[in-house]
Design a protein around this motif. Structure first.
Motif, mmCIF file in Angstrom:
data_model
loop_
_atom_site.group_PDB
_atom_site.id
_atom_site.type_symbol
_atom_site.label_atom_id
_atom_site.label_comp_id
_atom_site.label_asym_id
_atom_site.label_seq_id
_atom_site.Cartn_x
_atom_site.Cartn_y
_atom_site.Cartn_z
ATOM 1 N N LEU A 1 0.825 -1.205 0.000
ATOM 2 C CA LEU A 1 0.000 0.000 0.000
ATOM 3 C C LEU A 1 0.859 1.254 0.000
ATOM 4 C CD1 LEU A 1 -2.785 -1.055 2.545
ATOM 5 C CD2 LEU A 1 -2.998 -0.864 0.059
ATOM 6 N N ARG A 2 1.945 1.216 0.742
ATOM 7 C CA ARG A 2 2.851 2.376 0.761
ATOM 8 C C ARG A 2 3.419 2.626 -0.642
ATOM 9 N NH1 ARG A 2 5.987 0.768 4.486
ATOM 10 N NH2 ARG A 2 5.224 1.991 6.248
ATOM 11 N N TYR A 3 3.789 1.550 -1.334
ATOM 12 C CA TYR A 3 4.312 1.684 -2.694
ATOM 13 C C TYR A 3 3.241 2.253 -3.624
ATOM 14 C CZ TYR A 3 5.918 0.340 -7.357
ATOM 15 O OH TYR A 3 6.263 0.356 -8.689
ATOM 16 N N LEU A 4 2.028 1.753 -3.531
ATOM 17 C CA LEU A 4 0.963 2.186 -4.430
ATOM 18 C C LEU A 4 0.568 3.638 -4.181
ATOM 19 C CD1 LEU A 4 -1.253 -1.030 -4.422
ATOM 20 C CD2 LEU A 4 0.304 -0.247 -6.228
ATOM 21 N N GLN A 5 0.638 4.077 -2.943
ATOM 22 C CA GLN A 5 0.389 5.484 -2.662
ATOM 23 C C GLN A 5 1.435 6.361 -3.351
ATOM 24 O OE1 GLN A 5 0.195 5.120 1.740
ATOM 25 N NE2 GLN A 5 -1.739 6.223 1.594
ATOM 26 N N GLY A 6 2.648 5.853 -3.449
ATOM 27 C CA GLY A 6 3.728 6.608 -4.066
ATOM 28 C C GLY A 6 3.608 6.744 -5.564
ATOM 29 N N ILE A 7 2.811 5.888 -6.208
ATOM 30 C CA ILE A 7 2.631 5.987 -7.658
ATOM 31 C C ILE A 7 1.233 6.502 -8.003
ATOM 32 C CG2 ILE A 7 4.334 4.179 -8.126
ATOM 33 C CD1 ILE A 7 1.980 2.288 -8.747
ATOM 34 N N ASP A 8 0.591 7.114 -7.020
ATOM 35 C CA ASP A 8 -0.721 7.751 -7.218
ATOM 36 C C ASP A 8 -1.791 6.782 -7.693
ATOM 37 O OD1 ASP A 8 0.265 10.264 -6.442
ATOM 38 O OD2 ASP A 8 1.030 10.640 -8.450
ATOM 39 N N CYS A 9 -1.760 5.579 -7.173
ATOM 40 C CA CYS A 9 -2.826 4.623 -7.461
ATOM 41 C C CYS A 9 -4.081 5.051 -6.703
ATOM 42 C CB CYS A 9 -2.387 3.223 -7.035
ATOM 43 S SG CYS A 9 -3.583 1.949 -7.389
ATOM 44 N N GLU A 10 -5.262 4.797 -7.280
ATOM 45 C CA GLU A 10 -6.506 5.245 -6.649
ATOM 46 C C GLU A 10 -7.364 4.111 -6.106
ATOM 47 O OE1 GLU A 10 -7.801 8.927 -9.358
ATOM 48 O OE2 GLU A 10 -6.763 7.301 -10.419
ATOM 49 N N VAL A 11 -7.278 2.941 -6.713
ATOM 50 C CA VAL A 11 -8.051 1.778 -6.269
ATOM 51 C C VAL A 11 -7.117 0.589 -6.165
ATOM 52 C CG1 VAL A 11 -9.870 0.132 -6.881
ATOM 53 C CG2 VAL A 11 -10.230 2.574 -7.258
ATOM 54 N N VAL A 12 -7.249 -0.172 -5.083
ATOM 55 C CA VAL A 12 -6.437 -1.371 -4.924
ATOM 56 C C VAL A 12 -7.343 -2.580 -4.714
ATOM 57 C CG1 VAL A 12 -6.186 -0.986 -2.421
ATOM 58 C CG2 VAL A 12 -4.566 -2.477 -3.618
ATOM 59 N N VAL A 13 -6.998 -3.658 -5.383
ATOM 60 C CA VAL A 13 -7.669 -4.947 -5.199
ATOM 61 C C VAL A 13 -6.678 -5.871 -4.513
ATOM 62 C CG1 VAL A 13 -8.788 -6.905 -6.312
ATOM 63 C CG2 VAL A 13 -9.014 -4.610 -7.302
ATOM 64 N N VAL A 14 -7.063 -6.417 -3.377
ATOM 65 C CA VAL A 14 -6.193 -7.353 -2.647
ATOM 66 C C VAL A 14 -6.714 -8.761 -2.861
ATOM 67 C CG1 VAL A 14 -5.221 -7.989 -0.415
ATOM 68 C CG2 VAL A 14 -5.705 -5.578 -0.918
ATOM 69 N N MET A 15 -5.807 -9.665 -3.233
ATOM 70 C CA MET A 15 -6.211 -11.046 -3.460
ATOM 71 C C MET A 15 -5.093 -12.002 -3.074
ATOM 72 S SD MET A 15 -6.137 -11.125 -7.648
ATOM 73 C CE MET A 15 -6.901 -12.749 -7.707
ATOM 74 N N ALA A 16 -5.429 -13.282 -2.968
ATOM 75 C CA ALA A 16 -4.473 -14.301 -2.543
ATOM 76 C C ALA A 16 -3.594 -14.738 -3.697
ATOM 77 C CB ALA A 16 -5.216 -15.502 -1.964
ATOM 78 N N ALA A 17 -2.410 -15.264 -3.339
ATOM 79 C CA ALA A 17 -1.446 -15.719 -4.348
ATOM 80 C C ALA A 17 -1.639 -17.172 -4.732
ATOM 81 C CB ALA A 17 -0.015 -15.521 -3.814
ATOM 82 N N ASN A 18 -2.426 -17.911 -3.958
ATOM 83 C CA ASN A 18 -2.506 -19.353 -4.181
ATOM 84 C C ASN A 18 -3.584 -19.779 -5.170
ATOM 85 O OD1 ASN A 18 -4.844 -18.967 -2.715
ATOM 86 N ND2 ASN A 18 -4.261 -20.279 -1.000
ATOM 87 N N GLY A 19 -4.222 -18.812 -5.830
ATOM 88 C CA GLY A 19 -5.181 -19.153 -6.876
ATOM 89 C C GLY A 19 -6.609 -19.346 -6.413
#
Length: 239
Positions: A74-92
């Motif tokens: 989230l800290r990284y995405l704030q730095g690139i001016d992202c407006e919407v984030v979708v969080v999901m699992a890596a295991n499919g």
């Protein structure tokens, strides 16, 4: 990008190189602008798999769990001016094809948070171990009891929200007590307590087949970690 909003998918991952390659290939390109994987001390080549699939990767040198990984992302995405984030699992277990189902209500209906529910009408889940199903239902009941709300799936990790909510000074994801599994529950509980607009949408969740790793959460310690923010916030011990 959808309706002018920059959308990112954030995936915390530990040793998921095999699954991530196929997962990233299925991202809806007309909706998702950035795919960010936070490799939580992986030792199996997860960062290389992400880069080969066209994603962005943050490499954590030590394992801290999904909470700190999400926080770093989230800290990284704030730095690139992202407006919407979708969080999901890596295991499919979460389907990239359903990302629009989470993002569109944010854009068209003005919600701040949209959560995928495996227990609402029209939802579907497969291969979920019976004991985990019981734990998720108990957790949800307690969540509703403590926060005086009505949620059908309080542990669903498939969700989308506006990054602008993190600008609210009443929300502090970087408190030291928020560790391995507390971050997601804390954010969900705070958004509800503060009156942000939210909804649930039905999602399909397919757990890995029997014999494959479906979670790294420890039954007692980590499930208490999930629930601890609900208790501490509702009793006003933490903020």
């Amino acid at each position: 990008m959808i309706s002018g909003l920059k959308v990112a998918v954030l995936i915390p991952a530990y040793n998921e190189s095999d699954r991530l390659s196929g997962l990233l290939a299925r991202m809806p390109q007309d909706v998702v602008d950035t795919v960010l994987v936070v490799s939580d001390g992986s030792t199996d080549g997860t960062p290389d798999a992400v880069r080969m699939a066209g994603g962005v990767v943050i490499e954590r040198s030590e394992r801290g769990g999904p909470g700190p990984s999400i926080r770093d992302g989230l800290r990284y995405l704030q730095g690139i001016d992202c407006e919407v984030v979708v969080v999901m699992a890596a295991n499919g277990k979460h389907s990239p094809e359903q990302i629009p189902d989470l993002v569109v209500p944010l854009v068209e209906e003005g919600f701040d948070l949209v959560r995928g529910s495996r227990h609402s009408a029209g939802a579907y889940h497969e291969n979920i171990p019976w004991h985990r199903q019981i734990l998720t239902l108990v957790f949800t009941c307690l969540f509703n009891l403590f926060l005086w709300t009505k949620v059908t799936d309080a542990t669903g990790g498939f969700q989308a929200y506006r990054l602008s909510v993190l600008d609210d000074p009443r929300i502090d994801l970087w408190q030291p007590w928020l560790g391995r599994y507390e971050v997601e529950t804390y954010l969900f509980a705070k958004l509800l307590m503060l009156g942000y607009r939210w909804k649930e949408v039905p999602v399909r969740i397919t757990y890995p087949a029997r014999g494959q790793t479906y979670t790294r959460a420890r039954v007692v310690i980590d499930w208490w970690g999930y629930f601890r923010p609900v208790v501490l916030l509702s009793l006003r011990i933490k903020h």
